[in-house]
Write a protein that holds these residues in place. Structure first.
Motif, PDB file in Angstrom:
ATOM      1  N   GLY A 382      94.571 -73.928  28.298  1.00 18.71           N
ATOM      2  CA  GLY A 382      95.917 -73.423  28.531  1.00 18.71           C
ATOM      3  C   GLY A 382      96.901 -73.793  27.459  1.00 18.71           C
ATOM      4  O   GLY A 382      98.083 -73.428  27.536  1.00 18.71           O
ATOM      5  N   ASN A 383      96.463 -74.509  26.421  1.00 17.70           N
ATOM      6  CA  ASN A 383      97.366 -74.874  25.333  1.00 17.70           C
ATOM      7  C   ASN A 383      97.698 -73.657  24.473  1.00 17.70           C
ATOM      8  O   ASN A 383      96.882 -72.742  24.325  1.00 17.70           O
ATOM      9  CB  ASN A 383      96.736 -75.948  24.452  1.00 17.70           C
ATOM     10  CG  ASN A 383      96.700 -77.305  25.134  1.00 17.70           C
ATOM     11  OD1 ASN A 383      97.713 -77.797  25.632  1.00 17.70           O
ATOM     12  ND2 ASN A 383      95.529 -77.909  25.177  1.00 17.70           N
ATOM     13  N   SER A 384      98.880 -73.658  23.913  1.00 18.50           N
ATOM     14  CA  SER A 384      99.276 -72.583  23.008  1.00 18.50           C
ATOM     15  C   SER A 384      98.452 -72.659  21.732  1.00 18.50           C
ATOM     16  O   SER A 384      97.764 -73.655  21.467  1.00 18.50           O
ATOM     17  CB  SER A 384     100.762 -72.697  22.670  1.00 18.50           C
ATOM     18  OG  SER A 384     100.998 -73.868  21.919  1.00 18.50           O
ATOM     19  N   ALA A 385      98.541 -71.600  20.925  1.00 19.71           N
ATOM     20  CA  ALA A 385      97.763 -71.548  19.687  1.00 19.71           C
ATOM     21  C   ALA A 385      98.144 -72.698  18.765  1.00 19.71           C
ATOM     22  O   ALA A 385      97.273 -73.339  18.158  1.00 19.71           O
ATOM     23  CB  ALA A 385      97.979 -70.203  18.999  1.00 19.71           C
ATOM     24  N   GLU A 386      99.440 -72.976  18.628  1.00 20.26           N
ATOM     25  CA  GLU A 386      99.878 -74.031  17.716  1.00 20.26           C
ATOM     26  C   GLU A 386      99.443 -75.407  18.207  1.00 20.26           C
ATOM     27  O   GLU A 386      98.997 -76.239  17.416  1.00 20.26           O
ATOM     28  CB  GLU A 386     101.401 -73.972  17.550  1.00 20.26           C
ATOM     29  CG  GLU A 386     101.882 -72.705  16.844  1.00 20.26           C
ATOM     30  CD  GLU A 386     103.362 -72.747  16.524  1.00 20.26           C
ATOM     31  OE1 GLU A 386     103.989 -73.795  16.772  1.00 20.26           O
ATOM     32  OE2 GLU A 386     103.881 -71.739  16.019  1.00 20.26           O
ATOM     33  N   ILE A 387      99.578 -75.646  19.510  1.00 24.14           N
ATOM     34  CA  ILE A 387      99.157 -76.930  20.060  1.00 24.14           C
ATOM     35  C   ILE A 387      97.644 -77.089  19.923  1.00 24.14           C
ATOM     36  O   ILE A 387      97.125 -78.160  19.573  1.00 24.14           O
ATOM     37  CB  ILE A 387      99.572 -77.057  21.540  1.00 24.14           C
ATOM     38  CG1 ILE A 387     101.098 -77.080  21.672  1.00 24.14           C
ATOM     39  CG2 ILE A 387      98.963 -78.307  22.160  1.00 24.14           C
ATOM     40  CD1 ILE A 387     101.757 -78.253  20.989  1.00 24.14           C
ATOM     41  N   ALA A 388      96.918 -76.005  20.158  1.00 22.06           N
ATOM     42  CA  ALA A 388      95.453 -76.060  20.091  1.00 22.06           C
ATOM     43  C   ALA A 388      94.964 -76.403  18.680  1.00 22.06           C
ATOM     44  O   ALA A 388      94.045 -77.216  18.521  1.00 22.06           O
ATOM     45  CB  ALA A 388      94.867 -74.721  20.543  1.00 22.06           C
ATOM     46  N   ILE A 389      95.590 -75.815  17.677  1.00 25.85           N
ATOM     47  CA  ILE A 389      95.134 -76.098  16.311  1.00 25.85           C
ATOM     48  C   ILE A 389      95.558 -77.489  15.865  1.00 25.85           C
ATOM     49  O   ILE A 389      94.850 -78.149  15.093  1.00 25.85           O
ATOM     50  CB  ILE A 389      95.654 -75.022  15.313  1.00 25.85           C
ATOM     51  CG1 ILE A 389      94.878 -75.125  13.990  1.00 25.85           C
ATOM     52  CG2 ILE A 389      97.140 -75.163  15.062  1.00 25.85           C
ATOM     53  CD1 ILE A 389      93.400 -74.949  14.111  1.00 25.85           C
TER      54      ILE A 389
END
Length: 466
Positions: A382-389
């Protein structure tokens, strides 16, 4: 109580490693092996064996890590965990993690600029790579102060040549006036026709030495051959008189001018052919040309084939064309950058550096697949793309950086080799591993965020972390 909690954490870490990390590494292993398969298509056995040993080494490393390293780490943490290790676990992020997180934030902001610069520089690299030379002189691969090489040069100065090409001619009976006249004419004409020819030896030149420089009459050939020492005759004609050879001593030539000479020689023989006789140009020099040509000219085909196999393999695993394509984007960039590095450093392609494309695919794909796997794992949470990277670069980036450094350390030993072919291969391998690390840590985050819209994620709920 603390020991029990620590042991529970060790068990959870083991379970997470087996269920999450092992499948990701297995995917990277398959993709890397598919990249190395392109080496098997080389017509040169040494390159095929090189590819086989790379694949075997990877498979062995994977199973050693799975069945030896992981149990050792679990045993250490579960039964022999120190207070310091417990403190480290409770402490959480270290300086390296915070540094990578901060660095990744800047990369995300500059993602479009990074992609633009990467594409432009890689394109220039692919363009200048076509201008990079190919080193085809086998003697240049050796240490130039080597005693054996010096002896070859001295011998060449004394006798005029150490290289040879042979013309094998075949027929039902090559000992007749017409064919012998043809052999004599060809043997004499080669010295005048080609500046590369130093001397020629054939059955007619040997017989003429025994007959005051004249060819025998039509009926005298048999008696002259009988008078010739059998060991000498065997070198020039077989006992059945169905095959003969014209040995041509030539100047030492690199592969390209040697290939031009061989083409001209083939054309000369076609123009001067005789009825009922088949000719073949052969010899060690011909084999050298074929080997060098096969090693160097097929490098683009091997690279493209490797990429195609990796894409198909990842497509079967992910069943999503975009996810299968994403790990290859940094690889394409590295291929371009590698070509630019060779051009700028004035390093010519050799039989070893011609395999760099497959090595780039193998090493680079492993890094990019691991980062991508962790990225989509975080996205599914459920993390956003920026948080995930950011999390991916924090957790996997450090491991990739360590892996790259150890690989660089291993290949660095090649730099001190006296053989230029090995030292250049070692240098370019170090450069390519560094480029793979740079592409994975710096360019891959931008690629993942840009392509994120094309990959559907099961969980889209945003979770603000960090």
């Amino acid at each position: 109580m603390k020991n029990k909690t620590y042991r529970n954490q060790s068990e959870k870490s083991l379970k997470r490693t087996i269920t999450k990390m092992v499948p990701a590494v297995m995917t990277a292993l398959i993709a890397t092996a598919l990249g190395f398969i392109s080496l098997y298509t080389s017509p040169v056995p040494m390159i095929q064996d090189f590819g086989k040993m790379l694949t075997v080494g990877m498979v062995v490393s994977f199973f050693v890590g799975l069945f030896l390293l992981i149990p050792i780490l679990f045993t250490r943490d579960h039964f022999f965990g120190s207070k310091q290790k417990k403190a480290d676990m409770e402490k959480g992020e270290g300086k390296a993690d915070r540094l990578l997180d901060k660095f990744t934030k800047y990369l995300i902001k500059l993602r479009w600029l990074i992609i633009l610069l990467a594409i432009v520089t890689a394109s220039l690299g692919i363009w200048v790579d076509t201008e990079t030379g190919v080193e085809t002189d086998v003697e240049s691969f050796m240490p130039q102060d080597d005693q054996a090489l010096g002896d070859i040069h001295k011998l060449r100065d004394v006798i005029g040549t150490t290289d040879q090409v042979s013309i094998v001619y075949e027929g039902e009976d090559v000992v007749n006036a017409e064919i012998m006249t043809w052999v004599d004419r060809v043997s004499e004409s080669l010295n005048d026709e080609f500046s590369e020819v130093v001397d020629t030896k054939s059955i007619t030149t040997a017989v003429k030495q025994m007959n005051d420089g004249e060819l025998p009459e039509e009926g005298d050939w048999g008696s002259h051959l009988e008078d010739m020492p059998s060991e000498q005759a065997k070198l020039l004609i077989n006992e059945e008189h169905t095959q003969g050879v014209i040995n041509i001593g030539i100047k030492h030539l690199e592969s390209e001018p040697l290939q031009e000479f061989l083409n001209a020689l083939a054309a000369f023989l076609e123009e001067n052919e005789v009825a009922d006789v088949e000719t073949t140009v052969t010899g060690k020099s011909v084999l050298d040309v074929e080997m060098i040509s096969a090693l160097t000219s097929g490098r683009y085909q091997m690279t493209l084939l490797g990429m195609g196999l990796v894409f198909l393999g990842l497509l079967l695993i992910y069943r999503h064309p975009v996810k299968a394509f994403i790990p290859l984007v940094p690889i394409i960039l590295i291929v371009g950058w590698s070509g630019a590095a060779m051009y700028l450093l004035d390093i010519n392609y050799t039989p070893l550096t011609a395999t760099l494309g497959a090595l780039i695919i193998g090493i680079g794909t492993e890094f990019t697949v691991l980062i991508m796997e962790r990225y989509y794992e975080e996205r599914e949470k459920g993390n956003s793309a920026e948080i995930a990277i950011r999390i991916s670069n924090q957790k996997i980036g450090k491991a990739i950086f360590t892996s790259a450094l150890t690989t660089i350390g291993g290949f660095s030993a090649l730099l001190i080799s006296d053989f230029v072919i090995l030292s250049n291969f070692g240098l370019m391998t170090l450069i390519n591993i560094s480029l793979a690390l740079f592409s994975t840590i710096v360019v891959m985050p931008a690629i993942l965020i840009i392509f994120d819209r094309f990959v559907k994620i099961k969980a889209r709920k945003e979770v603000q972390v960090g």
